[in-house]
Design a protein around this motif. Structure first.
Motif, PDB file in Angstrom:
ATOM      1  N   LEU A  66      -6.775   2.457   3.522  1.00 35.40           N
ATOM      2  CA  LEU A  66      -7.537   1.879   4.855  1.00 35.40           C
ATOM      3  C   LEU A  66      -6.671  -0.006   4.637  1.00 35.40           C
ATOM      4  O   LEU A  66      -6.858  -0.902   5.507  1.00 35.40           O
ATOM      5  N   THR A  67      -6.713  -0.226   3.362  1.00 37.74           N
ATOM      6  CA  THR A  67      -5.979  -1.857   3.475  1.00 37.74           C
ATOM      7  C   THR A  67      -4.626  -1.928   4.365  1.00 37.74           C
ATOM      8  O   THR A  67      -4.327  -3.306   4.104  1.00 37.74           O
ATOM      9  N   ALA A  68      -3.775  -1.433   4.266  1.00 35.63           N
ATOM     10  CA  ALA A  68      -2.584  -0.845   5.530  1.00 35.63           C
ATOM     11  C   ALA A  68      -3.040  -1.923   6.956  1.00 35.63           C
ATOM     12  O   ALA A  68      -1.789  -1.909   6.891  1.00 35.63           O
ATOM     13  N   ASN A  69      -4.430  -1.367   7.235  1.00 38.82           N
ATOM     14  CA  ASN A  69      -4.266  -1.731   8.307  1.00 38.82           C
ATOM     15  C   ASN A  69      -4.526  -3.895   7.857  1.00 38.82           C
ATOM     16  O   ASN A  69      -4.534  -4.014   8.997  1.00 38.82           O
ATOM     17  N   ILE A  70      -4.298  -4.042   7.118  1.00 44.43           N
ATOM     18  CA  ILE A  70      -4.620  -5.332   6.729  1.00 44.43           C
ATOM     19  C   ILE A  70      -3.369  -6.435   7.513  1.00 44.43           C
ATOM     20  O   ILE A  70      -3.619  -6.990   8.078  1.00 44.43           O
ATOM     21  N   LEU A  71      -2.496  -6.143   6.972  1.00 47.70           N
ATOM     22  CA  LEU A  71      -1.344  -6.739   6.920  1.00 47.70           C
ATOM     23  C   LEU A  71      -0.257  -6.382   7.792  1.00 47.70           C
ATOM     24  O   LEU A  71       0.161  -5.196   8.038  1.00 47.70           O
ATOM     25  N   PRO A  72       0.657  -7.199   8.837  1.00 43.51           N
ATOM     26  CA  PRO A  72       0.166  -5.869  10.262  1.00 43.51           C
ATOM     27  C   PRO A  72       2.419  -5.300   9.932  1.00 43.51           C
ATOM     28  O   PRO A  72       2.432  -4.746  10.778  1.00 43.51           O
ATOM     29  N   GLN A  73       2.909  -5.554   8.953  1.00 46.53           N
ATOM     30  CA  GLN A  73       3.778  -4.800   8.246  1.00 46.53           C
ATOM     31  C   GLN A  73       3.516  -4.144   7.284  1.00 46.53           C
ATOM     32  O   GLN A  73       4.674  -2.922   7.506  1.00 46.53           O
ATOM     33  N   ASN A  74       2.383  -3.799   6.980  1.00 44.19           N
ATOM     34  CA  ASN A  74       2.098  -2.377   7.138  1.00 44.19           C
ATOM     35  C   ASN A  74       1.028  -1.172   8.077  1.00 44.19           C
ATOM     36  O   ASN A  74       1.199  -0.042   7.707  1.00 44.19           O
ATOM     37  N   ARG A  75       0.639  -1.706   8.955  1.00 42.36           N
ATOM     38  CA  ARG A  75       0.239  -0.606   9.030  1.00 42.36           C
ATOM     39  C   ARG A  75       0.440   0.481  10.216  1.00 42.36           C
ATOM     40  O   ARG A  75      -0.066   1.453  10.328  1.00 42.36           O
ATOM     41  N   TYR A  76       2.246   0.431  10.401  1.00 40.06           N
ATOM     42  CA  TYR A  76       3.011   1.925  10.603  1.00 40.06           C
ATOM     43  C   TYR A  76       2.712   2.705   9.372  1.00 40.06           C
ATOM     44  O   TYR A  76       2.375   3.876   9.889  1.00 40.06           O
ATOM     45  N   PRO A 132       0.693  -1.519  -0.079  1.00 39.84           N
ATOM     46  CA  PRO A 132       0.034   0.065  -0.322  1.00 39.84           C
ATOM     47  C   PRO A 132       0.154   1.314   0.019  1.00 39.84           C
ATOM     48  O   PRO A 132       0.075   2.400   0.202  1.00 39.84           O
ATOM     49  N   GLN A 133       2.244   1.029  -0.248  1.00 37.93           N
ATOM     50  CA  GLN A 133       3.164   2.316  -0.307  1.00 37.93           C
ATOM     51  C   GLN A 133       2.419   2.939  -1.274  1.00 37.93           C
ATOM     52  O   GLN A 133       3.094   4.930  -0.348  1.00 37.93           O
ATOM     53  N   PHE A 134       2.211   3.125  -2.214  1.00 38.27           N
ATOM     54  CA  PHE A 134       2.041   4.359  -2.502  1.00 38.27           C
ATOM     55  C   PHE A 134       0.593   4.863  -2.962  1.00 38.27           C
ATOM     56  O   PHE A 134       0.689   5.970  -2.892  1.00 38.27           O
ATOM     57  N   VAL A 135      -0.320   4.256  -2.150  1.00 40.31           N
ATOM     58  CA  VAL A 135      -1.489   5.236  -1.926  1.00 40.31           C
ATOM     59  C   VAL A 135      -0.699   6.498  -0.502  1.00 40.31           C
ATOM     60  O   VAL A 135      -2.029   7.049  -0.471  1.00 40.31           O
ATOM     61  N   PHE A 136       0.255   5.618  -0.127  1.00 38.91           N
ATOM     62  CA  PHE A 136       0.166   7.169   1.117  1.00 38.91           C
ATOM     63  C   PHE A 136       1.181   7.864   0.433  1.00 38.91           C
ATOM     64  O   PHE A 136       2.063   8.699   1.779  1.00 38.91           O
ATOM     65  N   LEU A 137       1.770   8.068  -0.401  1.00 34.90           N
ATOM     66  CA  LEU A 137       2.463   8.864  -1.121  1.00 34.90           C
ATOM     67  C   LEU A 137       2.090  10.747  -0.882  1.00 34.90           C
ATOM     68  O   LEU A 137       0.648  10.611  -0.619  1.00 34.90           O
ATOM     69  N   GLY A 138       2.708  11.725  -0.436  1.00 34.41           N
ATOM     70  CA  GLY A 138       2.182  12.958   0.036  1.00 34.41           C
ATOM     71  C   GLY A 138       1.805  12.819   1.613  1.00 34.41           C
ATOM     72  O   GLY A 138       1.517  14.133   2.278  1.00 34.41           O
TER      73      GLY A 138
END
Lengths: 174, 287
Positions: free
Chosen positions: B211-221, A158-164
């Motif tokens: 919100l999808t970043a909440n799914i995998l623990p390594q992305n929650r930060y 999801p990294q690129f969705v958080f750009l900016g």
């Protein structure tokens, strides 16, 4: 016990997969946005079509003039209620393959057309299968696949969705 | 649509963009630049006031003169308003969400209240239940002083965006919809609330992906890092909070009984006031 060579190969494969996913993740938000816009457009077009058929629909015999397999539709010609010759389009996505087999150039079919000069008034529907048109899902399954796959890619990367919104060095931390 | 309504819509859009800028400036910067003519105001507040005054003079002149413009000219004016508006919506809704106002759970409760009041009378029970359950959850959280986990904040913020989307959907927003408004003030409010609601509706798409970043623990930060830009931990005192809710409810009920202002315009105006001004008098005196 894993051999160091096996661990090295897994590390290389993992790194390649990671890079591949990151490349896809760059495109995924755009794919998702385009998918949403297309979905809303399809939804709106389908509901407008049904509303227009309900409000202004009239039944008439029409002759099939062509079949367009690329766009999955047929062209029809008919005489409307005021005696004017008109042409219209018949989307084939609403009907089963057996019904589509009967729609051939030169065949006479009974259609419901929109008897008013409004946007998208060239669209018609088969009169005998009007209930199928009303029950049909407003959006093709293909759009849901595009949305689902792009969403899945974003869920993994999801990294690129958080750009900016997040500093770049914190975005790509390992 | 004649010239005056077009100008009113454009003015509403511009004033709202300036207000969003001012709110973002104030919430993120410690010391915004002071105004040139009025040093007690910030520069952007001063600009907003000037634009407001000048635009209403132009609207009043347009109403008084009412020039007979051709359809082509009016279409050109409408395209000139809609083109840059859609560009703004795409850039600041999807790409650079720097103008999204920071809100807290109390703001969400107030917006929720407005949405619940705006619902049509014959709504099905399951839709009502689907709306009431999260509303009660948000209210319970708003009544506590505990710092909320970033994952929960992201869900609260998502619910806030859903509420704004419900209002947009009910308004069936076309930025220049002409048949639901009758006065220049209503067109002005329609333009301002339209750009605000559409901006948040577009951001809803991006936030759904965040919100999808909440799914995998390594992305929650990532959610933990992003939420402070959207969600404020400060709260106003409970008594003042309930007072604001009571005032909102009284205004809406009184308007429904008297019919002074079009209901949609009033609700849209209240949403803008809640988001832009609810935290203002109290933000500095919290410990």
């Amino acid at each position: 016990m894993k051999l160091p060579v096996d661990q090295g190969k897994r590390g290389i494969v993992g790194a390649i997969a990671n890079v591949f996913l990151l490349c896809l993740a760059v495109l995924a938000p755009l794919m998702f946005l385009v998918g949403i816009i297309s979905l809303i457009d399809q939804w709106g077009a389908h509901h407008r079509f049904l509303n227009n058929l309900e409000s202004y629909g009239k039944t008439v015999d029409a002759v099939v003039s062509y079949i367009d397999e690329d766009y999955n539709r047929a062209g029809v010609s008919f005489i409307d209620a005021s005696g004017t010759e008109r042409s219209g389009t018949l989307s084939l996505r609403y009907y089963t393959p057996e019904v589509i087999e009967t729609i051939r150039p030169g065949a006479t079919i009974r259609v419901i057309y929109i008897d008013r000069l409004i946007s998208e008034s060239e669209k018609t529907a088969l009169a005998d299968f009007y209930s199928e048109v009303k029950k049909a899902p407003p959006v093709l399954a293909d759009y849901w696949w595009v949305l689902g796959i792009s969403w899945l890619i974003i869920a993994i990367k999801p990294q690129f969705v958080f750009l900016g919104m997040v500093d770049y060095d914190q975005l790509i931390k390992v | 649509m004649e010239l005056a309504p077009n100008l009113a819509v454009a003015a509403g859009i511009i004033v709202e963009i300036l207000l969003l800028w001012e709110t973002a400036d104030r919430q993120r910067d410690a010391g915004p630049a002071p105004g040139i003519l009025a040093p007690r105001l910030s520069r952007i507040q001063e600009i907003t006031l000037i634009v407001l005054i000048v635009s209403w003079i132009c609207i009043a002149l347009a109403e008084y003169v009412n020039p007979p413009l051709s359809l082509n000219t009016l279409s050109f004016i409408q395209n000139a308003i809609m083109g840059p508006s859609f560009f703004f919506l795409f850039i600041f809704g999807m790409v650079i969400p720097k103008l999204m106002p920071r809100i807290n759970e109390q703001t969400i409760v107030a917006i929720n209240l407005i949405v619940l009041i705006s619902l049509p009378a014959g709504i099905d029970w399951y839709w009502l239940a689907a709306l009431l359950l999260p509303s009660l959850g948000v209210l319970v959280i708003a009544l506590t002083n505990r710092i909320i986990h970033p994952g929960v904040k992201s869900l609260l913020y998502f619910w806030y965006l859903i509420c704004l989307f419900i209002i947009s959907y009910q308004n069936s927003y076309d930025l220049l919809a002409s048949d639901q408004w009758s006065t220049s003030l209503e067109y002005f409010i329609g333009g301002a609330s339209g750009i605000f609601l559409l901006l948040h509706s577009i951001f809803l798409v991006r936030f759904f992906l965040m919100l999808t970043a909440n799914i995998l623990p390594q992305n929650r930060y990532l959610v933990s890092l992003a939420m402070p830009q959207l969600f404020d931990d400060q709260q106003i005192p409970l008594l003042k909070f309930f007072g604001i809710l009571a005032i909102l409810a009284v205004i809406i009920v009184a308007n429904q009984l008297t019919g002074l202002v079009a209901s949609a315009s009033l609700l849209n105006l209240l949403i803008l006031l809640v988001v832009h001004f609810m935290d203002r008098p109290f933000a500095l005196d919290q410990t």
